[in-house]
Design a protein around this motif. Sequence first.
Motif, short mmCIF file in Angstrom:
data_model
loop_
_atom_site.label_atom_id
_atom_site.label_comp_id
_atom_site.label_asym_id
_atom_site.label_seq_id
_atom_site.Cartn_x
_atom_site.Cartn_y
_atom_site.Cartn_z
N ALA A 273 6.82 -12.99 6.27
CA ALA A 273 5.73 -12.11 5.89
C ALA A 273 5.24 -12.46 4.49
O ALA A 273 6.00 -12.89 3.63
CB ALA A 273 6.21 -10.67 5.93
N GLN B 104 7.85 4.33 -3.17
CA GLN B 104 7.27 4.39 -4.52
C GLN B 104 5.98 5.21 -4.51
O GLN B 104 5.76 6.05 -5.39
CB GLN B 104 7.00 2.97 -4.99
CG GLN B 104 6.58 2.85 -6.43
CD GLN B 104 6.21 1.42 -6.75
OE1 GLN B 104 5.66 0.70 -5.93
NE2 GLN B 104 6.55 1.00 -7.96
N LYS C 111 10.11 -10.34 -4.76
CA LYS C 111 8.82 -11.03 -4.71
C LYS C 111 7.74 -10.14 -4.12
O LYS C 111 6.62 -10.10 -4.58
CB LYS C 111 8.99 -12.29 -3.84
CG LYS C 111 8.15 -13.47 -4.33
CD LYS C 111 8.18 -14.59 -3.29
CE LYS C 111 9.23 -15.63 -3.59
NZ LYS C 111 9.24 -16.69 -2.55
N GLN C 112 8.09 -9.40 -3.05
CA GLN C 112 7.05 -8.70 -2.29
C GLN C 112 6.94 -7.22 -2.61
O GLN C 112 5.87 -6.66 -2.48
CB GLN C 112 7.31 -8.88 -0.80
CG GLN C 112 7.44 -10.35 -0.44
CD GLN C 112 7.11 -10.61 1.00
OE1 GLN C 112 7.41 -9.80 1.85
NE2 GLN C 112 6.50 -11.75 1.26
N GLN D 10 13.41 -11.93 -1.61
CA GLN D 10 12.12 -11.68 -1.01
C GLN D 10 11.61 -10.28 -1.38
O GLN D 10 10.42 -10.08 -1.60
CB GLN D 10 12.23 -11.81 0.52
CG GLN D 10 10.87 -11.79 1.20
CD GLN D 10 10.97 -12.19 2.66
OE1 GLN D 10 11.88 -12.87 3.08
NE2 GLN D 10 10.00 -11.76 3.44
N GLU E 109 11.07 -7.25 6.20
CA GLU E 109 9.67 -6.84 6.13
C GLU E 109 9.56 -5.33 6.05
O GLU E 109 8.81 -4.78 5.24
CB GLU E 109 8.89 -7.34 7.35
CG GLU E 109 8.65 -8.84 7.41
CD GLU E 109 9.86 -9.58 7.94
OE1 GLU E 109 10.83 -8.92 8.40
OE2 GLU E 109 9.86 -10.83 7.86
N THR F 230 10.72 -3.92 2.77
CA THR F 230 9.65 -4.05 1.78
C THR F 230 8.68 -2.87 1.88
O THR F 230 8.33 -2.24 0.87
CB THR F 230 8.86 -5.35 2.01
OG1 THR F 230 9.79 -6.42 2.12
CG2 THR F 230 7.89 -5.62 0.88
N LEU F 231 8.26 -2.59 3.12
CA LEU F 231 7.28 -1.52 3.33
C LEU F 231 7.87 -0.17 2.93
O LEU F 231 7.19 0.64 2.29
CB LEU F 231 6.84 -1.49 4.79
CG LEU F 231 6.04 -2.72 5.25
CD1 LEU F 231 5.83 -2.71 6.75
CD2 LEU F 231 4.69 -2.76 4.54
N SER G 298 3.15 -11.14 1.09
CA SER G 298 2.67 -9.97 0.37
C SER G 298 1.35 -10.34 -0.27
O SER G 298 1.25 -11.33 -0.99
CB SER G 298 3.72 -9.60 -0.67
OG SER G 298 3.26 -8.54 -1.44
N LEU H 208 1.96 -5.78 4.90
CA LEU H 208 2.28 -7.19 4.67
C LEU H 208 1.49 -7.99 5.70
O LEU H 208 1.04 -7.44 6.70
CB LEU H 208 3.77 -7.44 4.92
CG LEU H 208 4.78 -6.87 3.94
CD1 LEU H 208 6.17 -6.95 4.53
CD2 LEU H 208 4.74 -7.64 2.62
N LYS I 296 7.97 0.07 -0.85
CA LYS I 296 6.63 0.28 -1.41
C LYS I 296 6.14 1.70 -1.14
O LYS I 296 5.60 2.37 -2.02
CB LYS I 296 5.63 -0.71 -0.80
CG LYS I 296 5.67 -2.07 -1.53
CD LYS I 296 4.95 -3.15 -0.83
CE LYS I 296 3.57 -3.42 -0.72
NZ LYS I 296 3.02 -4.60 -0.22
N GLN I 297 6.34 2.16 0.08
CA GLN I 297 5.85 3.49 0.42
C GLN I 297 6.69 4.59 -0.22
O GLN I 297 6.18 5.66 -0.54
CB GLN I 297 5.79 3.63 1.95
CG GLN I 297 4.65 2.79 2.51
CD GLN I 297 4.73 2.55 4.02
OE1 GLN I 297 5.41 3.28 4.72
NE2 GLN I 297 4.04 1.52 4.48
#
Lengths: 391, 303, 290
Positions: C118, A242, A264-265, A261, A232, A235-236, C120, C212, A239-240
């Motif tokens: 989680a 970017q 996907k996210q 994952q 998780e 992912t954050l 998205s 998320l 994204k951040q």
Amino acid sequence: MLKRLVSTALVALVVLALLPAGGDAQAPGPIKIGVIQPLSGPVAASGNYVRMGAEIARDWINARGGVNGRRVELVIEDNKSDPKEAASAAEKLIVRDKVPAIMGAWGSSMTLAAMPKLEEYGVPMVVETSSAASVTKRGNPWVFRISPPSEMEALGLEQYVEKLGVKKADFLAVNTDWGRGSITAFGDMLRKKGVQVGAAEFMEQAATDMNAQLTKIKQTGGDTLFLTTAVEQITLVLKQGQEQRLARKIITTGGSSSPTQLIKQAGAAAEGSYHIVFFMPWFPEAMPDGRLARAFVDEWTKRGNPFEGLTEGFRGHDGVATIVEAVRLAGRDEPKAIQEALWKVSFTGVNGPIKFEKDGPAGKESGQSKPSIFIVQVRDGKVALPDFLKK
Amino acid sequence: MALGAVAAVTAPLWVANPYHLHVLIMAGIFTILALSLNLLLGYTGQLSLGHAAFFGIGAYTSALLALRLEWSFWLALPAAALASGLAGWAIGRLALKLRGAYFVLVTISFAGVISLVSINWMDLTNGPLGLPGVPPPALGPWTLRTKNAYWYLVLAGAALTYLVCHRLVTSRIGRALVALRENEPLAESVGIDGTRYLVLAAVVSAALAGLAGSLYAHYTRFVSPEVFLFSYTVTMVIMVIAGGQGTLAGPVVGALLFTVLPEALREAVAWQWQMLAYGVVLVLFVFFLPRGIVPTLAAWRRR
Amino acid sequence: MEQLLQHLVNGLVLGGTYALLGIGLTLIFGLMSVVNFAHGEFYTLGAYAAFAALAWAGLPFVAALLAAIAAGALLGALCERALLRPLRGHSIDTIMLVMIGVWIAMQNAELLAWGGVARSIPHPFPTAPLTLGPLNIAPLRLFVVLTAAALIGLAWLLIQKTRLGTAMRATFQDRDTAALMGVPIGRIHTITFAFGSALAAAAGALLGPVFLAYPSMGDLASLKAFSVVILGGLGNLAGATLGGLLLGVAEELGAGYVSSGYRDAVGFVAIILVLLFRPAGLFARAERIG
């Protein structure tokens, strides 16, 4: 009236709860294996994947007629991502359910908290995920680990450092035993290879906004960011990163990153990132035992389990398979016999060969297997082998 | 009451199963915590939502003294209580001028800071890796490794805590505290120095929580930053309020019940439903026994 | 310098979201004296409602936001009527305990319903950041901050300029007198709780796509919301807004220049200092609502 009734019922519940439960006689039946995982709380997803993997192992073994002619039964306990609960769960499994062996307990602090109970009662535990070095260094002869400690993982990456073109590295890790251990291990390995090491930043387990850390890391002028945390937070961070136009090669460690994952996210933000994994469900044929790996992926998908959980779920399979193999070698399901048999275990799991070597203070060594370690890359929205590994 | 004491002293005889004894030992440790929290919450009306901090400071102090300086448990235990008491004094002095919701938030914030220190100050606390291998208490040539021995140790700690609380609340100080809780301007007009009494209550309460921390550290023999988890504080609050705040028996009943309840749910309910059931039971408790178990039972008896 | 500017921008954007979380709670806490541990769960609810509306029902983003707000308001009203109203008159601790129960039950119900993985939440904004010289900001974040500002403005208007708002302010100042003057206290409480919960759900729907959605996401949100309420003063909307911005910037600078391991400590230390020196909140003239 109703109120009085319910109050009385609640008081009765209190009394019932306080009454000690009657001792149930132990009938010779299935072979019980205790499983301690975080099934609720912040890392519940991972714990549940390991559980799903363990259930596949159980069902396969029972479909083959069990072990020594007896069925295998899993007794699953939730440690709620809390060390105190992990210790309680271990005690409950050993004393009440009389399990002769346990698999657990995911996070290192949970495993470390459960370990004194193993010594107290003399019951072996196969550790499937924990990465802190101290797990096998404490002189607890009941601990057998099939996951790699961070140092072993770092050594596994050593051969690829030049090929990955790492010249100056920064670290961002979750502020836990795992994250801190990982920074130390990879930092040492990189320095030894002559790589410059820049910033080492931390984030709390529940943190969601990592912009401050990323802004800081951006200033160091490094070329690679080593990232150690749960999927998780990865992912954050992607994204951040970017959002901040952080142009870095990203390598995630720990094997929990589940690139599927991430794709996907995090979408395009995951593009180009490298991931150290201990299972490659995208090309199971490339695993040490390709047929077993393929079968595992097929069974996992058939059950409707999420594909992204496979990189975590295989641990559950290998952990249970290890214990069952030890029971087979021991010929009975007594804790001491299983512990002795664990030293003789030698077979190939989904990850690869499992065989324990001695680790820790002499005379009270724990078992440590040397797992296979792989590196994959996200390319064109798919998981692929990095170019330098292609034949 | 007497029945309960007899049952507690003879527990190792009728609780044959070590797992049940383990649950009882945890209940004993939480009894100390609930009694200590009750001193503040029940008798002064001030809610400390950072009580886990005092528990954790005690656990770390005791573990560090035993591991780094090889102090005996019997010295580390009072030292742990002292360290927590000092922290209680500092927080009391700083925050009890404010009271109410503000005291709640200062204590939450204090616990948050202490928890982060325990995670980040690697040299002292070993950070998130925690401190494994805390030695069990030794008494002369014996080490109290067995559950039975530890049960008596925890029982003694709980009894001591109960006596301290009993002594305190039945004394002039206790009456002053209750007077302050009920009507502060009136109490001050007859010469009761509010802040001084509240600080005193905070010090004793924190020191007792530190005692529980030390007992916990040497029982589980592993201390990690999770001892500061907010959920520990929440558990203590649940025990005090559901048991009946402002009574001495309430926290004991609450601690016993809410240590046993999750374990009973482990037996009774599939793991997916355990925490959900816990939350629902809690809501039902408040809903139907809003004043707590002990005061409600007492009211029934009087009728 | 560039780094400082980027930290400030990050901090303000983050702080805007803290403010949105805080204003709902400051109303509930200030007006009803409910220490609402379940506030973060309404935030989680909002995020999942938005996810369902966007990913499953295929609604446009704004409709999903409205759906989340509706869900929050509805469940908030239900919670107040079913649990809080029958317990009115009991001590603040008893009511806090019931909210702790609701918090645990809701979070684990969410875990059951959605699983631990989680999610998205899809959104229609481009992922590439807007660049202004050395500064970067994601379009989605900009949208979130602007929407948050609009919602805060609306809440302020509601409380200052409507009859309902007047009744709410009267209840806050003196519940008994307000009741004597004919203010329906029960209804005001229901509305306040529903409104506060709806704002939390809106925050969840806005921030879900930035971060998320997962079952335990509300814990951190509750903690930040409580901090903001204290920084700003009970029931003080403007205070909560400024307190949120301040907390965001302080955390960001603390993590950037002191130590990222102590990031959350910045907020705690700020609270302790504020309480010691300005116990009524940073921006209070006196305790009042609005």
